[in-house]
Design a protein around this motif. Structure first.
Motif, PDB file in Angstrom:
ATOM      1  N   ASP A   1       0.812  -1.219   0.000  1.00  0.00           N
ATOM      2  CA  ASP A   1       0.000   0.000   0.000  1.00  0.00           C
ATOM      3  C   ASP A   1       0.847   1.271   0.000  1.00  0.00           C
ATOM      4  OD1 ASP A   1       0.964  -0.434   2.527  1.00  0.00           O
ATOM      5  OD2 ASP A   1      -0.903   0.044   3.561  1.00  0.00           O
ATOM      6  N   LEU A   2       1.983   1.211  -0.672  1.00  0.00           N
ATOM      7  CA  LEU A   2       2.905   2.343  -0.716  1.00  0.00           C
ATOM      8  C   LEU A   2       2.686   3.166  -1.977  1.00  0.00           C
ATOM      9  CD1 LEU A   2       6.185   0.510   0.356  1.00  0.00           C
ATOM     10  CD2 LEU A   2       4.612   1.814   1.806  1.00  0.00           C
TER      11      LEU A   2
ATOM     12  N   ARG B   1       2.549   6.100   2.902  1.00  0.00           N
ATOM     13  CA  ARG B   1       1.504   5.128   3.210  1.00  0.00           C
ATOM     14  C   ARG B   1       0.378   5.930   3.866  1.00  0.00           C
ATOM     15  NH1 ARG B   1       3.209   0.404   6.743  1.00  0.00           N
ATOM     16  NH2 ARG B   1       3.411  -0.744   4.807  1.00  0.00           N
ATOM     17  N   ASP B   2      -0.788   5.843   3.286  1.00  0.00           N
ATOM     18  CA  ASP B   2      -1.958   6.574   3.812  1.00  0.00           C
ATOM     19  C   ASP B   2      -1.665   8.066   3.992  1.00  0.00           C
ATOM     20  OD1 ASP B   2      -3.425   4.166   3.932  1.00  0.00           O
ATOM     21  OD2 ASP B   2      -2.615   3.728   5.930  1.00  0.00           O
TER      22      ASP B   2
ATOM     23  N   LEU C   1       9.613  -3.269   4.069  1.00  0.00           N
ATOM     24  CA  LEU C   1       9.506  -2.065   3.232  1.00  0.00           C
ATOM     25  C   LEU C   1      10.802  -1.781   2.479  1.00  0.00           C
ATOM     26  CD1 LEU C   1       7.640   0.444   5.576  1.00  0.00           C
ATOM     27  CD2 LEU C   1       6.676  -1.028   3.820  1.00  0.00           C
TER      28      LEU C   1
END
Length: 179
Positions: free
Chosen positions: A7-8, A71-72, A104
């Protein structure tokens, strides 16, 4: 692929990112906050790792990119890519200490290599690592980088790079073929 790394969002840094990136880089390498991760240099260097002028110089330099990873909507990592003729240089790599060890770094370095290869057509990635950072060098070796034995002196006396706590520091060149 590690689901924690799927989700990066990757983008080039802008001037507006400088303060956040300086804080991220400092937190990953210096002081007590860096001890939450495994990339800390707190035992070998005091002082700063970088400063706003240094980060801004990378952001604004031609043939250079400061890849920012979110992220987010929160910046969680960054790395510098610089086109240097037949190769690219990889540096200023930082992952938030709280997120280190979650996979990551592997995803980010692979994306950086892909970008360098596709953007500039380079066949090698170069980086320098403080030679006494054996765990970090071993991590890069597991990613396909090889030690060259070529070293350059640590800039003792230039506090922009930190204040050494030992007198045997130097940078070693690591190289990876990008195929």
């Amino acid at each position: 692929m590690d689901t924690a790394a799927t989700d990066l969002t990757f983008r080039d840094a802008t001037d507006a990112d400088v303060d956040v990136l300086v804080a991220l880089i400092e937190s990953a390498y210096r002081g007590d906050s860096s001890r939450a991760g495994w990339t800390t240099e707190a035992d070998i260097l005091d002082g700063q790792r970088t400063d706003p002028e240094g980060v801004l110089a990378v952001v604004e330099a031609p043939d250079s990119r400061l890849l920012t990873v979110e992220r987010d909507g929160t910046v969680v990592a960054c790395c510098q890519l610089e086109h240097r003729g037949a190769h690219a240089y990889f540096g200023m790599f930082a992952v938030s200490p709280a997120l280190q060890g979650a996979g990551l770094g592997k995803v980010i370095i692979a994306e950086a290599e892909r970008i360098a290869r596709e953007t500039w057509g380079v066949r090698e990635m170069h980086m320098t690592v403080i030679s006494v950072r054996e765990d970090l060098i071993a991590w890069y070796e597991r990613r396909g980088y090889r030690r060259t034995g070529r070293t350059t002196p640590f800039p003792y006396g230039d506090e922009r790079f930190g204040i050494p706590r030992r007198d045997d520091l130097r940078f070693e060149l690591l190289v990876k073929e990008l195929v």
